[in-house]
Design a protein around this motif. Sequence first.
Motif, PDB file in Angstrom:
ATOM      1  N   SER A 108       0.827  -1.199   0.000  1.00  0.00           N
ATOM      2  CA  SER A 108       0.000   0.000   0.000  1.00  0.00           C
ATOM      3  C   SER A 108       0.866   1.256   0.000  1.00  0.00           C
ATOM      4  CB  SER A 108      -0.924  -0.012   1.219  1.00  0.00           C
ATOM      5  OG  SER A 108      -1.652   1.170   1.289  1.00  0.00           O
ATOM      6  N   ALA A 109       1.940   1.261   0.735  1.00  0.00           N
ATOM      7  CA  ALA A 109       2.843   2.413   0.791  1.00  0.00           C
ATOM      8  C   ALA A 109       3.509   2.634  -0.562  1.00  0.00           C
ATOM      9  CB  ALA A 109       3.887   2.213   1.887  1.00  0.00           C
TER      10      ALA A 109
ATOM     11  N   ILE B  22       0.940   4.196  -2.954  1.00  0.00           N
ATOM     12  CA  ILE B  22       0.727   5.616  -2.648  1.00  0.00           C
ATOM     13  C   ILE B  22       1.899   6.441  -3.182  1.00  0.00           C
ATOM     14  CG2 ILE B  22       0.614   7.316  -0.770  1.00  0.00           C
ATOM     15  CD1 ILE B  22      -1.032   5.238   0.794  1.00  0.00           C
ATOM     16  N   LYS B  23       3.125   5.940  -2.986  1.00  0.00           N
ATOM     17  CA  LYS B  23       4.309   6.653  -3.475  1.00  0.00           C
ATOM     18  C   LYS B  23       4.280   6.759  -5.004  1.00  0.00           C
ATOM     19  CE  LYS B  23       9.292   6.770  -3.122  1.00  0.00           C
ATOM     20  NZ  LYS B  23      10.487   6.129  -2.582  1.00  0.00           N
ATOM     21  N   ARG B  24       3.919   5.653  -5.681  1.00  0.00           N
ATOM     22  CA  ARG B  24       3.846   5.646  -7.136  1.00  0.00           C
ATOM     23  C   ARG B  24       2.757   6.604  -7.626  1.00  0.00           C
ATOM     24  NH1 ARG B  24       3.020  -0.018  -8.988  1.00  0.00           N
ATOM     25  NH2 ARG B  24       4.906  -0.307  -7.804  1.00  0.00           N
ATOM     26  N   THR B  25       1.606   6.636  -6.938  1.00  0.00           N
ATOM     27  CA  THR B  25       0.500   7.524  -7.302  1.00  0.00           C
ATOM     28  C   THR B  25       0.918   8.988  -7.154  1.00  0.00           C
ATOM     29  OG1 THR B  25      -1.085   5.869  -6.590  1.00  0.00           O
ATOM     30  CG2 THR B  25      -1.905   8.099  -6.814  1.00  0.00           C
TER      31      THR B  25
END
Length: 170
Positions: A3-4, A7-10
């Motif tokens: 999930s982290a 989020i970083k990629r998004t």
Amino acid sequence: MASAALIKRTKILVPAILLALVGTLVASVLTAAPRTPPAMLGASASLTGGLARIHGVIPIEADGWMPPTPSAALANPPGDELHRVRILLELTAMEVDGLSFDPAEYAVSALGTRTWKAVWFSPAPATARQGESINATLVFELPDRAIDLTLELPGGPGLSLGKGHHRGGE
């Protein structure tokens, strides 16, 4: 953990996509061909075979004009946020070969790429010999708030419609 990473990629992808979209928009504006300025309302402009001049840009609501014979195209009211405009056009043949009038070759354009074709016209396609004129009436359905409208002419720069086409002369 996954999930982290998502989020970083998004956080990186969304701004990159938005930047690419803005860059594409700016590039299309900068590379667009410059618009030839139309002749001012009341002035003559050249077109294939002669000269054209607008004698009137009249909202139909202003004078209640109707064609001499009933027209299916004008039987129903215009669509939402549209109004009908009657353009009185004089075409004068200047060339030895004369001038051809085909209403399908005339359109109204706005800044950008939007154009509108006539919903009613008179006369039918016609030809004028050198020195003769054709008086044409073209009816268009135009947006109520459209600005910088031009009657596009075949082979010419176009004719400005001015502001008189707005309801109430706004």
